[in-house]
Write an enzyme that holds these catalytic residues in place. Structure first.
Site, mmCIF file in Angstrom:
data_model
loop_
_atom_site.group_PDB
_atom_site.id
_atom_site.type_symbol
_atom_site.label_atom_id
_atom_site.label_comp_id
_atom_site.label_asym_id
_atom_site.label_seq_id
_atom_site.Cartn_x
_atom_site.Cartn_y
_atom_site.Cartn_z
ATOM 1 N N ARG A 3 0.852 -1.185 0.000
ATOM 2 C CA ARG A 3 0.000 0.000 0.000
ATOM 3 C C ARG A 3 0.890 1.238 0.000
ATOM 4 O O ARG A 3 1.977 1.228 0.603
ATOM 5 C CB ARG A 3 -0.878 0.040 1.256
ATOM 6 C CG ARG A 3 -2.029 -0.931 1.247
ATOM 7 C CD ARG A 3 -3.096 -0.564 0.206
ATOM 8 N NE ARG A 3 -4.220 -1.495 0.202
ATOM 9 C CZ ARG A 3 -4.341 -2.531 -0.624
ATOM 10 N NH1 ARG A 3 -3.414 -2.799 -1.517
ATOM 11 N NH2 ARG A 3 -5.409 -3.303 -0.561
ATOM 12 N N HIS A 5 -1.116 0.284 -9.710
ATOM 13 C CA HIS A 5 -1.836 -0.618 -8.778
ATOM 14 C C HIS A 5 -2.526 -1.756 -9.548
ATOM 15 O O HIS A 5 -3.745 -1.909 -9.502
ATOM 16 C CB HIS A 5 -2.865 0.148 -7.925
ATOM 17 C CG HIS A 5 -3.272 -0.618 -6.693
ATOM 18 N ND1 HIS A 5 -3.711 -0.027 -5.533
ATOM 19 C CD2 HIS A 5 -3.278 -1.965 -6.428
ATOM 20 C CE1 HIS A 5 -3.988 -0.957 -4.631
ATOM 21 N NE2 HIS A 5 -3.733 -2.144 -5.159
HETATM 22 C C1 GLV Z 1 -5.156 -5.277 -4.004
HETATM 23 O O1 GLV Z 1 -4.519 -4.305 -3.739
HETATM 24 C C2 GLV Z 1 -5.818 -6.103 -3.022
HETATM 25 O O2 GLV Z 1 -5.787 -5.777 -1.818
HETATM 26 O O3 GLV Z 1 -6.411 -7.126 -3.413
#
Ligand code: GLV
Length: 309
Positions: A224, A272
């Site tokens: 994150r 991401h």
């Molecule tokens: C992606 O970031 C997830 O948490 O699945």
């Protein structure tokens, strides 16, 4: 009994339709359409708007559509004392492992630097690294971290991992707690962050921690954005302590166009997308939990609210 899907991205209809297709006997609603709030027993969510989980009097399960649940705990208005579940899925783990392998190989063989050289019409051979000489250190040995660690050993990397509680993984040297962290960092050439984001891990990738890595270490953050202190990373890259970083996650997503990472030659970025829940693979576990709510059975993949993951 019914399901509401709450997410703000373009995938809301995809998730609603996939749940509906998997089991036409279940009533599935998207939160942006009119829906009977008192019928809803399960909310399948991803980065929901804060406040949108309130007003469901019969809600029995908040199901994250991904592995992470940090965004749920960040919403102070969420109904408390309702079980939270997360996704545990073989593809989510293997996709992450493949992504990390790809990033590490690109680093060893200077592929990102050569792409920049190509754009600049520059012929500039560089020294490369060999797998056998590289130690990868993984912060966080949960479902994703453990598989990534194991897979990397099969390619011949030396692999070590650090986690909050002691883990035993064949072929992987494991460290735990503050005391062992120093030894772990000192011997890590490529650091991969796969920790859950909790108050205890927020900002863990800071100057103090990253400067304990050997000179020219490489940092990969696929967990994150909140784990990383961005200014500390830039400082250590500019000071030539770190040789580069590859980031998939950011404090603000999408990353604002003016952010310094975009134009930093040593920062490599992906949006991401290292590992994304595949509806075909993950919907069966959501439907199983939906029926478990009805029969009062224990839900699978429950999150420990005290730990925050
Ligand atoms: C992606 O970031 C997830 O948490 O699945």
């Amino acid at each position: 009994m019914a399901i509401v899907v709450i997410r703000q991205d373009k995938k809301i209809e995809l998730w609603k339709n996939a749940l509906q297709k998997a089991n036409s006997a279940i009533n599935v609603y998207s939160y942006i359409e009119d829906h009977p709030k008192d019928e809803i027993t399960m909310a399948v969510i991803w980065k929901h708007p804060k406040g949108s989980l309130a007003g469901y009097p019969n809600l029995k399960c908040i199901a994250s559509a991904g592995a992470g649940v940090d965004y749920i705990f960040e919403d102070e208005t969420r109904p408390k004392n309702i079980p939270i579940t997360r996704i545990v899925d073989p593809f989510l783990a293997s996709d992450m492992s493949e992504h990390v392998l790809a990033v590490i190989l690109a680093h060893l063989k200077n592929l990102n630097a050569y792409k920049l050289d190509q754009v600049a019409n520059s012929w500039a051979p560089k020294d490369y690294l060999r797998i056998k000489d590289v130690t990868v250190g993984i912060l966080g040995l949960g479902e994703l971290g453990a598989l990534t660690a194991t897979d990397l050993t099969t390619f011949g990397f030396k692999v070590q991992g650090w986690s909050r509680s002691k883990k035993n993984i064949e072929g992987v040297k494991t460290f735990t707690g503050g005391n062992e962290q120093q030894e772990f960092l000192k011997t890590t050439d490529v650091l991969v962050c796969l920790l859950p984001l909790t108050p205890a891990t927020e900002g863990i990738l800071n100057k103090e921690l990253m400067s304990q890595l050997p000179k020219n270490a490489f940092v990969i953050n696929v967990a994150r954005g909140g784990h990383l202190v961005d200014a500390d990373l830039i400082e250590l890259l500019d000071a030539e302590h770190l040789s580069g970083a590859c980031l998939d996650v950011y404090h603000t997503e999408p990353l604002p166009k003016s952010y310094p990472f975009w134009n930093h030659k040593k920062v490599h970025m992906t949006p991401h997308y290292a590992s994304v829940s595949d509806t075909n693979s993950v919907i069966p576990q959501l439907i199983e939990n939906y029926y478990k709510i009805g029969s009062g059975e224990k839900l699978q993949n429950l999150v420990d609210a005290d730990k925050g993951y």
